[in-house]
Design an enzyme around this catalytic site. Structure first.
Site, short mmCIF file in Angstrom:
data_model
loop_
_atom_site.label_atom_id
_atom_site.label_comp_id
_atom_site.label_asym_id
_atom_site.label_seq_id
_atom_site.Cartn_x
_atom_site.Cartn_y
_atom_site.Cartn_z
N GLY A 128 2.04 -1.65 -0.21
CA GLY A 128 1.93 -0.53 -1.13
C GLY A 128 0.74 0.36 -0.86
O GLY A 128 0.91 1.54 -0.53
N GLY B 59 2.72 -8.04 0.98
CA GLY B 59 2.76 -9.49 1.10
C GLY B 59 4.02 -9.94 1.82
O GLY B 59 3.99 -10.82 2.68
N LYS C 140 -7.32 -8.03 -2.97
CA LYS C 140 -6.82 -9.32 -3.47
C LYS C 140 -7.20 -10.38 -2.45
O LYS C 140 -6.40 -10.82 -1.62
CB LYS C 140 -5.30 -9.26 -3.65
CG LYS C 140 -4.88 -8.47 -4.86
CD LYS C 140 -3.37 -8.51 -5.01
CE LYS C 140 -2.82 -7.14 -5.34
NZ LYS C 140 -2.00 -6.56 -4.26
N ARG D 244 8.50 4.46 -2.11
CA ARG D 244 9.44 3.38 -2.45
C ARG D 244 10.69 3.89 -3.16
O ARG D 244 11.77 3.33 -2.97
CB ARG D 244 8.73 2.32 -3.30
CG ARG D 244 7.82 1.45 -2.46
CD ARG D 244 7.06 0.46 -3.28
NE ARG D 244 6.45 -0.55 -2.43
CZ ARG D 244 5.52 -1.39 -2.83
NH1 ARG D 244 5.08 -1.35 -4.06
NH2 ARG D 244 5.03 -2.29 -2.00
P1 AMP Z 1 -4.63 -4.73 -2.21
O1 AMP Z 1 -3.58 -4.56 -3.26
O2 AMP Z 1 -5.23 -6.08 -2.14
O3 AMP Z 1 -4.15 -4.21 -0.85
O4 AMP Z 1 -5.84 -3.78 -2.65
C1 AMP Z 1 -5.71 -2.38 -2.71
C2 AMP Z 1 -6.86 -1.86 -3.53
O5 AMP Z 1 -8.08 -2.30 -2.96
C3 AMP Z 1 -6.96 -0.34 -3.58
O6 AMP Z 1 -6.76 0.06 -4.92
C4 AMP Z 1 -8.38 -0.03 -3.14
O7 AMP Z 1 -9.02 0.92 -3.96
C5 AMP Z 1 -9.07 -1.38 -3.32
N1 AMP Z 1 -10.23 -1.57 -2.46
C6 AMP Z 1 -10.29 -1.55 -1.13
N2 AMP Z 1 -11.54 -1.76 -0.70
C7 AMP Z 1 -12.31 -1.92 -1.79
C8 AMP Z 1 -13.69 -2.18 -2.00
N3 AMP Z 1 -14.54 -2.29 -0.98
N4 AMP Z 1 -14.11 -2.33 -3.27
C9 AMP Z 1 -13.25 -2.20 -4.31
N5 AMP Z 1 -11.95 -1.95 -4.17
C10 AMP Z 1 -11.48 -1.82 -2.93
#
Ligand code: AMP
Length: 400
Positions: free
Chosen positions: A352, A375, A202, A39
């Site tokens: 990200g 998003g 999320k 970024r």
């Molecule tokens: P997001 O910002 O929603 O795209 O989430 C990204 C984060 O989700 C990253 O830091 C990953 O480590 C975490 N993540 C992905 N899969 C899992 C999982 N099965 N359990 C816990 N964390 C996860």
């Protein structure tokens, strides 16, 4: 409607420009070290263009989610400031620890042509996320023009993305312009089948996004933390895996109305602790024992997803498929990235964490486009108007 861009600012020499970038980089939780500088580098084109034309830049960005006082020390833009100085060694860059107020205004007013003032994380100030007009007004005092290059934040109506545009002539930076062009082309007439790969944790945010993107997509491959809510809804055992109760009804609805488009994991890599040192195992989906949690998609799922990826004409990927920051849980994301790069599809990685994962794993230059917005890219693909884009001047408006 086409938006005005930095190219439409005819003479910026000696002008103070408030430049909203997306410098929200992933950082090491313990040391604060920048894990991926995509970024920062993506912001340089607009920064350099304006500096070369003698502008005086006041650069601002958010970083992380600031909820408590302690978060302020954790989410500081100082590491970004240090990296920016390395990337632009010939430019004088200073740092303002307050985003607004007399002291910062003084710093902005004493900038010389070709210099930068970087402001501290906008989210240290509550007015930013609330889109407080008073805060937006104060920000606007730092510039004569406003340039928004923060595509990753354009889906949020915050003071620095939307509110401030009411007080200054507002145009798009090159990154924002490029993102909208590429993503716009991908959806206006996509090469089909169009496959969406979704992961991350999320859950509620992403579930909302699935809803919007369903009509457009031919397949939605769901991995990462968000997949376990779907699994539980179908009667699976998910142990301590991420579960989002408020999303249950939506998951049920998608399974009832769009099951033919949804592809869910068939196996998981599980661990008895959220740690790279934990014991690990691979089990079929919905068979996670108590005390264990699913932290990655398993090898059978990688192959299943690969079979959809191979047939796709366009692939849009948002969110990592496991806790990829830990090596024991990165194989799913790595394996899927390999399938994506081998396909002949148009490949767009948004967001990200997915963008970081793909970059850190060395696949970035094999993708058609890595979007800096997660998003934002999905909302744009859903056909929603992004407030940060909507607020900008139209191309044909005379800028004075
Ligand atoms: P997001 O910002 O929603 O795209 O989430 C990204 C984060 O989700 C990253 O830091 C990953 O480590 C975490 N993540 C992905 N899969 C899992 C999982 N099965 N359990 C816990 N964390 C996860």
């Amino acid at each position: 409607m086409e938006k005005a861009t930095v190219r439409d600012l005819v003479n910026v020499e000696g002008k103070r420009i408030l430049l909203r970038c997306d410098l929200n980089v992933p950082q090491d939780k313990n040391t604060g070290a920048i894990l991926d500088e995509t970024r920062i580098k993506a912001s340089l084109a607009t920064i350099k263009y304006l500096l070369e034309r003698g502008a005086r830049l006041v650069v601002c960005s958010h970083l992380g989610r600031v909820k408590t006082e302690e978060d302020k020390a954790k989410y500081t833009l100082k590491p970004v400031f240090n990296r920016l100085k390395e990337l632009l060694p010939d430019v004088k860059i200073s740092f303002a620890s307050e985003c607004v107020g007399p002291e910062t205004e003084k710093m902005a007013n004493t900038l010389k042509n070709g210099q930068i003032l970087l402001l501290e994380n906008l989210r240290h100030f509550a007015g930013e996320s609330k889109n407080d007009p008073a805060f937006a007004k104060q920000l606007s005092l730092l510039g004569e023009y406003y340039v928004n290059d923060a595509f990753g934040a354009a889906h949020r109506a915050h003071a620095s993305t939307e509110g401030v545009a009411k007080f200054l002539p507002a145009v798009a930076g090159f990154l924002l312009e490029k993102e909208i062009k590429i993503l716009g082309e991908a959806i206006s007439n996509p090469k089909r089948p169009l496959t969406i790969i979704m992961g991350g944790k999320k859950v509620s945010d992403k579930i909302a996004l699935i809803e919007g993107i369903l009509p457009l997509a031919d397949n939605i491959l769901i991995g990462g933390g968000m997949s376990y809510t779907f699994c539980k809804v179908q009667g699976g055992e998910i142990g301590n895996s991420i579960f989002d109760e408020p999303s249950v009804d939506k998951c049920k609805e998608f399974l009832a109305t769009a099951k033919n488009k949804l592809v869910l994991p068939i196996d998981s890599v599980i661990a008895d602790d959220f740690s790279n040192d934990a014991h690990i195992d691979v089990v079929d989906a919905g068979k996670i024992p108590n005390g264990w949690e699913g932290l990655d998609i398993g090898p059978k799922t990688v192959e299943l997803f690969g079979s959809y990826i191979a047939k796709s004409g366009t692939i849009i990927w948002n969110g990592p498929l496991g806790a990829y920051e830990m090596s024991n849980f990165s194989n799913g994301t790595h394996g899927v990235a390999e399938h994506v790069t081998k396909s002949n599809a148009i490949t767009i990685v948004g967001g990200g964490d997915a963008a970081s994962a793909v970059t850190v794993m060395g696949f970035a230059d094999k993708m058609t486009h890595i979007s800096t917005g997660g998003g934002a890219s999905l909302e744009f693909l859903e056909g929603k108007q992004l407030p940060g884009v909507l607020a900008l001047l139209e191309k044909n408006v005379k800028i004075s």
